[in-house]
Design an enzyme around this catalytic site. Structure first.
Site, short mmCIF file in Angstrom:
data_model
loop_
_atom_site.label_atom_id
_atom_site.label_comp_id
_atom_site.label_asym_id
_atom_site.label_seq_id
_atom_site.Cartn_x
_atom_site.Cartn_y
_atom_site.Cartn_z
N PHE A 93 0.83 -1.20 0.00
CA PHE A 93 0.00 0.00 0.00
C PHE A 93 0.86 1.26 0.00
O PHE A 93 1.94 1.30 0.58
CB PHE A 93 -0.90 0.03 1.24
CG PHE A 93 -1.94 -1.05 1.26
CD1 PHE A 93 -3.12 -0.93 0.53
CD2 PHE A 93 -1.75 -2.19 2.02
CE1 PHE A 93 -4.07 -1.94 0.55
CE2 PHE A 93 -2.70 -3.21 2.05
CZ PHE A 93 -3.86 -3.07 1.31
N GLU A 324 13.19 -0.83 6.74
CA GLU A 324 12.91 -1.63 7.94
C GLU A 324 11.56 -1.30 8.56
O GLU A 324 11.25 -0.14 8.83
CB GLU A 324 14.01 -1.42 8.99
CG GLU A 324 13.86 -2.29 10.23
CD GLU A 324 15.08 -2.23 11.13
OE1 GLU A 324 15.09 -2.91 12.17
OE2 GLU A 324 16.04 -1.49 10.80
N LYS A 342 19.60 -6.56 11.02
CA LYS A 342 20.93 -6.51 11.62
C LYS A 342 21.83 -7.40 10.79
O LYS A 342 21.69 -8.62 10.78
CB LYS A 342 20.90 -6.96 13.08
CG LYS A 342 22.19 -6.75 13.83
CD LYS A 342 22.64 -5.29 13.82
CE LYS A 342 21.68 -4.37 14.52
NZ LYS A 342 22.19 -2.97 14.54
#
Length: 532
Positions: A93, A324, A342
């Site tokens: 979206f 992220e 990470k």
């Protein structure tokens, strides 16, 4: 009709809708006025909410037509899905919102403020609690919210800056705060455009908030008309050029020798047993030769990411290129998840080198050790608010490709009990573990000691809290703040006992590649602040 906007003990009353205004029109009548856009209304909630499916226009083409240069305009853009088969879509979206009718802002050294029109009131609430109080006020004003084909219909879009940490824990606040921006800002939006990239559908959703009664219905109709008119416009924005002919300088706020010294201090704390890992960042800046909308459009082209954003705060703009997700919560399924990153390697210049870099990352014992520390931290943070026994790691050590780097990513999810909301999750998890360290509180104390300038929005979160209860927030990395003719951005990484300062420095430059491409900077011409 008058509406009282009440947050905690503070209330502000809106202007009365003028009695001589025209009565609200139906969507059928409205559609007849707009033959150029041959779409049909899908659903109307007669209290306040209007929904119309529009002919699909690619998001980047639409942004060029929309008023993204106006104060309060906000874009949450899904530019890339690095794992399209993932259980949780990362780039389905896109959202555009405009003209917030209320604003909630916070400066940790000044307080929390509610802004409604030209009126500003100080709130006594803790910032996260004030956010909940505003959301509850807006939600109560909508009566019944229809079932809509989008996770965000209307509600709150904004950001949480990193230094909100001091409102959650006893932490120092010593770093130099040189950019005058709120530590938290959210706009309350009564209208949005939503792109469903999977279904190739475009929806306009409007409400009459903050008005009530007939005024609300008319406001919803006018907002719908305005969105459609904008989409009919000729493009007014274009991507910035590549800056190659301008030779844009890149300025570092910290010398490389100072960067090395800070890492050695962190490693000394690790050796002493204070921490296992600290996320350490340093800041760069560069002069800008284009406006923020043009820079954002260029970034979307040269370095797309799943959790991009553009927020216009007038004299200051936020351009985010984050890969992220910090937190997503589905209020129907009651499932929340976080996806810590990470582990990083730059992409290869040839297919063979690219494959080698990916293999090196996935097999690196150092990176896997760093990664599992943060996964455990996120499990603990999420577990503080989740149903007992529901926390699980659904994906571990996923290899994620991005335009200039590889990332190692995991997914931690849990069921959230009834009665808990987005603020409960944020209070348990903010700021994210992947950008602080482990243990989190001691890591943040060390960050304040070794980083000379405040992070501001960096390593905070940008996202939405919809009035249906859903929320989705990113981790603010790969993000530039455009202010006073300059773009400011931090880059960082996790430091552990065997970190090599030279390698860590090079990794941060690799992470900055998207923003450097946007700005037209060359890494080889870095100068030190105060020397250029």
């Amino acid at each position: 009709m008058l509406l009282e906007l009440k947050v905690g003990s503070v209330s502000i009353v809106s202007d009365e809708c003028r009695a001589d205004e025209s009565p609200p029109i139906s969507l059928g009548e409205f559609h007849a006025l707009l033959p150029v856009i041959p779409s049909s209304p899908i659903k109307v909630n007669k209290s306040m909410v209007r929904l119309m499916e529009l002919p699909f226009v690619e998001p980047l083409e639409a942004y060029r037509r929309l008023p993204i240069d106006r104060f309060g305009s906000a874009i949450l853009h899904s530019g890339l899905d690095p794992l399209p088969e993932h259980h949780y879509p990362l780039a389905r979206f896109c959202f555009f919102a405009f003209e917030p009718f209320a604003q909630l802002s916070c400066n940790v050294d000044e307080g929390v403020f509610l802004i409604f029109g030209d009126r500003k009131r100080t709130l006594r609430s803790q910032p996260f609690i004030a956010l909940r109080e505003l959301w509850e006020t807006l939600r109560a004003g909508l009566n019944q919210l229809p079932d809509l084909p989008t996770p965000f219909s209307c509600g709150l879009i904004g950001y949480l800056g990193y230094d909100l940490r001091v409102t959650l824990e006893r932490l120092p606040l010593n770093a130099h705060r040189d950019i005058p921006m709120p530590d938290m800002w959210f706009g309350a939006y009564g209208a949005t455009l939503t792109w469903d990239l999977y279904e190739r559908k475009l929806y306009a959703i409007t409400t009459g908030l903050p008005e009530t009664g007939k005024c609300a219905d008319r406001v919803a109709a006018l907002r719908l008309e305005q969105l459609i008119r904008w989409l009919e416009n000729e493009p007014k924005h274009k991507p910035a050029d590549d800056g190659a002919t301008k030779q844009v300088p890149l300025v570092a706020d910290m010398a490389q020798s100072e960067y090395h010294s800070a890492i050695e201090r962190i490693k000394a704390y690790i050796a002493a047993g204070d921490v296992y890992q600290v996320n350490f960042a340093h800041r760069f800046r560069a002069p800008v030769h284009s406006n923020a909308p043009s820079l954002f459009l260029r970034l979307c082209n040269v370095h797309p990411a799943p959790f991009m954003a553009l927020i216009n705060l007038g004299n200051l703009h936020i351009i985010c290129d984050s890969p992220e997700r910090f937190l997503q919560f589905d209020s129907k399924t009651r499932v929340a998840h976080t996806r810590p990153i990470k582990g990083t390697r730059k992409r290869g210049t040839t297919p063979l080198e690219d494959e080698r870099m990916a293999k090196e990352l996935i097999e690196s014992e150092k990176d896997r050790a760093e990664h599992i520390m943060i996964v455990d931290l996120e499990r603990n943070d999420l577990g503080r608010v989740a149903e007992i026994g529901s926390v699980r790691v659904s994906h571990l050590y996923a290899l994620e490709p991005h335009p200039t780097i590889w990332h190692l990513v995991s997914t931690v999810e849990a069921r959230i009990p009834q009665g808990k909301d987005a603020v409960d999750l944020l209070l348990s998890m903010f700021p994210g573990g992947s950008i602080t360290g482990a243990p989190k509180i001691r890591a943040m104390e060390i960050i304040d000691e070794v980083e000379p300038v405040a992070r501001g929005i960096y390593t905070g979160s940008i996202g939405y809290w919809s009035l249906n209860g859903n929320c989705d927030f990113n981790i603010v990395i790969r993000t530039a703040v455009i202010w006073n003719g300059w773009a400011y951005f931090h880059v960082g990484g996790g430091i552990v006992a065997d970190s090599n300062p030279d390698s860590e420095y090079e990794e941060t430059l690799a992470k900055a590649q998207g923003l450097l491409r946007m700005l037209g900077c060359q890494v080889k011409s870095v100068t030190l602040a105060g020397v250029c």
